[in-house]
Every structure is written in C-alpha cells, then in structure tokens.
Design a protein around this motif. Structure first.
Motif, PDB file in Angstrom:
ATOM      1  N   ILE A 224      18.599  64.411 -43.875  1.00 56.60           N
ATOM      2  CA  ILE A 224      19.444  65.083 -44.868  1.00 56.60           C
ATOM      3  C   ILE A 224      20.567  64.159 -45.339  1.00 56.60           C
ATOM      4  CG2 ILE A 224      21.116  66.950 -45.168  1.00 56.60           C
ATOM      5  CD1 ILE A 224      19.296  68.655 -43.329  1.00 56.60           C
ATOM      6  N   GLU A 225      21.277  63.563 -44.379  1.00 61.99           N
ATOM      7  CA  GLU A 225      22.412  62.701 -44.729  1.00 61.99           C
ATOM      8  C   GLU A 225      21.972  61.498 -45.563  1.00 61.99           C
ATOM      9  OE1 GLU A 225      25.190  63.646 -40.777  1.00 61.99           O
ATOM     10  OE2 GLU A 225      24.040  61.772 -40.896  1.00 61.99           O
ATOM     11  N   LYS A 277      26.851  71.531 -49.783  1.00 67.87           N
ATOM     12  CA  LYS A 277      26.117  72.454 -48.906  1.00 67.87           C
ATOM     13  C   LYS A 277      24.804  71.822 -48.458  1.00 67.87           C
ATOM     14  CE  LYS A 277      28.014  76.656 -50.998  1.00 67.87           C
ATOM     15  NZ  LYS A 277      27.705  77.898 -51.756  1.00 67.87           N
ATOM     16  N   LYS A 278      24.441  72.127 -47.233  1.00 65.71           N
ATOM     17  CA  LYS A 278      23.191  71.612 -46.664  1.00 65.71           C
ATOM     18  C   LYS A 278      22.003  71.955 -47.553  1.00 65.71           C
ATOM     19  CE  LYS A 278      20.449  71.888 -42.392  1.00 65.71           C
ATOM     20  NZ  LYS A 278      20.415  72.475 -41.030  1.00 65.71           N
ATOM     21  N   ALA A 279      22.014  73.147 -48.131  1.00 72.76           N
ATOM     22  CA  ALA A 279      20.898  73.592 -48.967  1.00 72.76           C
ATOM     23  C   ALA A 279      20.732  72.742 -50.222  1.00 72.76           C
ATOM     24  CB  ALA A 279      21.097  75.055 -49.363  1.00 72.76           C
ATOM     25  N   ASP A 280      21.780  72.017 -50.608  1.00 73.81           N
ATOM     26  CA  ASP A 280      21.750  71.231 -51.847  1.00 73.81           C
ATOM     27  C   ASP A 280      21.522  69.748 -51.602  1.00 73.81           C
ATOM     28  OD1 ASP A 280      22.337  73.576 -53.233  1.00 73.81           O
ATOM     29  OD2 ASP A 280      24.508  73.248 -53.086  1.00 73.81           O
ATOM     30  N   TYR A 281      21.080  69.375 -50.383  1.00 71.33           N
ATOM     31  CA  TYR A 281      21.069  67.949 -50.031  1.00 71.33           C
ATOM     32  C   TYR A 281      20.137  67.109 -50.907  1.00 71.33           C
ATOM     33  CZ  TYR A 281      16.583  67.863 -47.457  1.00 71.33           C
ATOM     34  OH  TYR A 281      15.256  67.882 -47.105  1.00 71.33           O
ATOM     35  N   LYS A 282      19.064  67.707 -51.419  1.00 76.18           N
ATOM     36  CA  LYS A 282      18.111  66.917 -52.205  1.00 76.18           C
ATOM     37  C   LYS A 282      18.673  66.515 -53.566  1.00 76.18           C
ATOM     38  CE  LYS A 282      13.839  68.568 -50.056  1.00 76.18           C
ATOM     39  NZ  LYS A 282      12.553  69.264 -50.264  1.00 76.18           N
ATOM     40  N   THR A 283      19.642  67.266 -54.068  1.00 74.85           N
ATOM     41  CA  THR A 283      20.201  66.982 -55.399  1.00 74.85           C
ATOM     42  C   THR A 283      21.637  66.479 -55.354  1.00 74.85           C
ATOM     43  OG1 THR A 283      20.915  69.298 -55.604  1.00 74.85           O
ATOM     44  CG2 THR A 283      18.734  68.725 -56.491  1.00 74.85           C
ATOM     45  N   ALA A 284      22.284  66.580 -54.185  1.00 72.86           N
ATOM     46  CA  ALA A 284      23.721  66.265 -54.102  1.00 72.86           C
ATOM     47  C   ALA A 284      24.026  64.810 -54.423  1.00 72.86           C
ATOM     48  CB  ALA A 284      24.241  66.620 -52.709  1.00 72.86           C
ATOM     49  N   GLY A 285      23.189  63.889 -53.944  1.00 75.16           N
ATOM     50  CA  GLY A 285      23.441  62.471 -54.189  1.00 75.16           C
ATOM     51  C   GLY A 285      23.364  62.122 -55.660  1.00 75.16           C
TER      52      GLY A 285
END
Length: 317
Positions: A224-225, A277-285
């Motif tokens: 995730i990170e 939010k953890k749920a948004d990890y795929k788009t956060a970056g």
C-alpha cells in the motif's frame, strides 16, 4: 518446481538481500534455491554519473536479461532501484516488509547533523539527498560518492568526507552500525526518503509456478505504502536524474504522505504533506502528483535535470 534461481548483484548488500530471500523460500517450501551472481553496468562504471549512463535501470538490466534467457527465475532488488516499466515476460511480483525507511548521516567525527562544521564535505550519490541537505545547510560541500557501501565506508574512514549519507535499511542489513562511530538518522519529514526505500522488490518471470512460490513474501502494508510512492513518481515521470522524495506511512486506516520535488542545489522546492485514506491508496499517489504539477513541478524538474547535467562535470548525480 524443485529448484529456484535468484539473479543477484555481487555487492555485500545485494547478496544479503538475495540470501535472505533464498532462506525464506527454502524454509517455506523446502526447495533448493540457488544464487546467480553477476555485475551490472551500474556496478562496473563508477566514474560517471548515473543519470548520464542510463539511471537506475543500470542496476537491473543484466538481471532482467538473465531471467529472460531462462538462466534465473527471480531477482531481488532494493525497491527504490526498481524502474517503473518491466520487459514483457517479467513483473514486480513481491514487495517485502519494510525496514527502517530513513536516511542517516554516518560520520567518524560528528554525532549530529547540527555538529557538522561550516563547509563540511558530505558524500552522497543522490540528487534527492543533495537537494534536501543544501536546503537545510547551504554551506555544505556535497561531493559525489559512487561505489558499494563498503567502498563508501572506506572513503569516510580515510578522511575524504566529514560525513556520508546512507539508507538506514542498508546499514542495518549488513551490520555497518558496528563499524562506524556515529549514525544519526533523519526524521522522514526532514529528509524525505526515496520511493520504496526500506523495502525489497522481487522481480520475477511471469509464470504461475514461480509467482506461487514467492507470493507469501508480499507485505500488504508495504504494498500500500509503496504503491502511493511509485505512482507519485510515475506521474511526475521522475527518475534517477531528478530530485524527488516521497514517503507514505500507514497508521490504522490513514497514511501520512510527505513529498518533495526541487532543484539539486536546494534553492527551490515544492514540499507537501497529506493524510490519505487506506481505501484510496491506488489513486492517492497520482492525485498528489497532479497537485504538484499544478504548482509547477514539471517545470521545476526540467530545470533540475538541466542543473544535474551541468553538475556532471563535477561527477555529481
């Protein structure tokens, strides 16, 4: 599948990483795991800046060619050295649990970064570290430092540098903490690490029987990170030749993300911190990268690349 072969660089840190993965696979599956050691172009050419001869892919290309020829099945990398794109037939299959992600100042004479004297000579291979060091201390003399960890340590002990900067993960993994007088880690909001720092990335031939044998090594928190971090760099189209720092740290359902983009001399930079939010990890970056682009990050990185090219005469990358 009765045997697995790991392609690896021959440096002390690369061998530690590969031997660690070798041991884990053998314990889990009871199969024979062999190491195939080789030199990469990045290990051989030590008198030229990385950006000039091809960037971080120099540490992976020979290992990838070995896998594509069928000589090996997987390769173990420091994830921060793993490029964004992979040849057909290979994939990034595993991201391991992370070690300490921080950078540290290593010195034989000074216990703290604040103790470095005016104009101190500090060795680093990284434009990212150079940028942040000079933003903190414009008086420092930053000197290029190529070679494996043992070579860098020898140069420090011989007095070529007042301090050098290394990743804490590498220091811990090969026991360098026992060989130097002072290790002073930087907190991640002061010296933002490279994407993927502290994690191992296992590149593998894209075959089910191989992927099944290594899947247990994936660490969900690290996945995730580092997904956030790698997507940030991917959208900015940044590589070894430009100064980018990005670190995501999850705690419960949220992650604190620190990021920086700037010039190698530390005179200009964009630095931001976000909670995602953890749920948004795929788009956060990608979302954070877009925010940086709106603030002029692309133009800043172009200037950074030009500055890095100008610095090549000083053998800095």
């Amino acid at each position: 599948m009765e045997k697995l072969t790991i392609a690896t660089r021959g440096s002390a840190l690369a061998m530690w990483q590969s031997e660690f993965i070798q041991s884990e696979i053998e314990k889990k599956h009871g199969i024979k795991v062999e190491l195939l050691s080789m030199k990469t172009k990045g290990d051989i050419i030590l008198d030229t800046p990385l950006a000039k001869i091809g960037g971080k892919g120099l540490f992976t290309k020979e290992l990838e060619e070995s896998m594509l020829r069928g000589e090996s099945d997987i390769a173990v990398h420091s994830l921060k050295d793993v490029p964004m794109q992979f040849p057909n037939g290979l994939k990034l299959a595993v991201i391991s649990e992370r070690e300490d992600v921080r950078d540290a100042m290593i010195s034989e004479k000074f216990a703290k970064f604040s103790e470095l004297p005016q104009g101190a000579r500090v060795g680093t291979t990284s434009l990212r570290r150079r940028m942040q060091l000079l933003a903190l201390r414009p008086d420092l003399t930053i000197v290029s430092l190529r070679g494996n960890i043992n070579t860098r340590l020898r140069k420090l002990k011989e007095g070529e540098f007042d301090a050098i900067i290394l990743a804490v993960a590498g220091i811990k993994r090969i026991g360098l903490d026992k060989e130097v007088k002072f290790i002073a880690p930087f907190e991640t909001d002061l010296m933002i690490p490279a994407m993927g720092q502290g994690a191992l990335g296992i590149e593998a031939v894209d075959k089910g029987e191989i992927l099944e044998k290594i899947d247990f090594l994936n660490n969900q928190k690290a996945v995730i990170e580092t997904t956030i971090e790698r997507e940030f760099v991917k959208v900015l189209e940044g590589g070894c030749q430009v100064p980018i720092g990005i670190n995501a740290k999850f705690d419960g359902e949220n992650a604190v993300v620190n990021a920086i983009v700037g010039l190698p001399d530390g005179s200009e930079f964009i630095k931001e911190s976000r909670v995602v939010k953890k749920a948004d990890y795929k788009t956060a970056g990608a979302k954070l990268a877009d925010e940086f682009i709106k603030k002029g990050a692309k133009e800043l990185l172009k200037r950074a690349e030009d500055m890095a090219n100008a610095l090549q005469g000083e053998n800095i990358h």
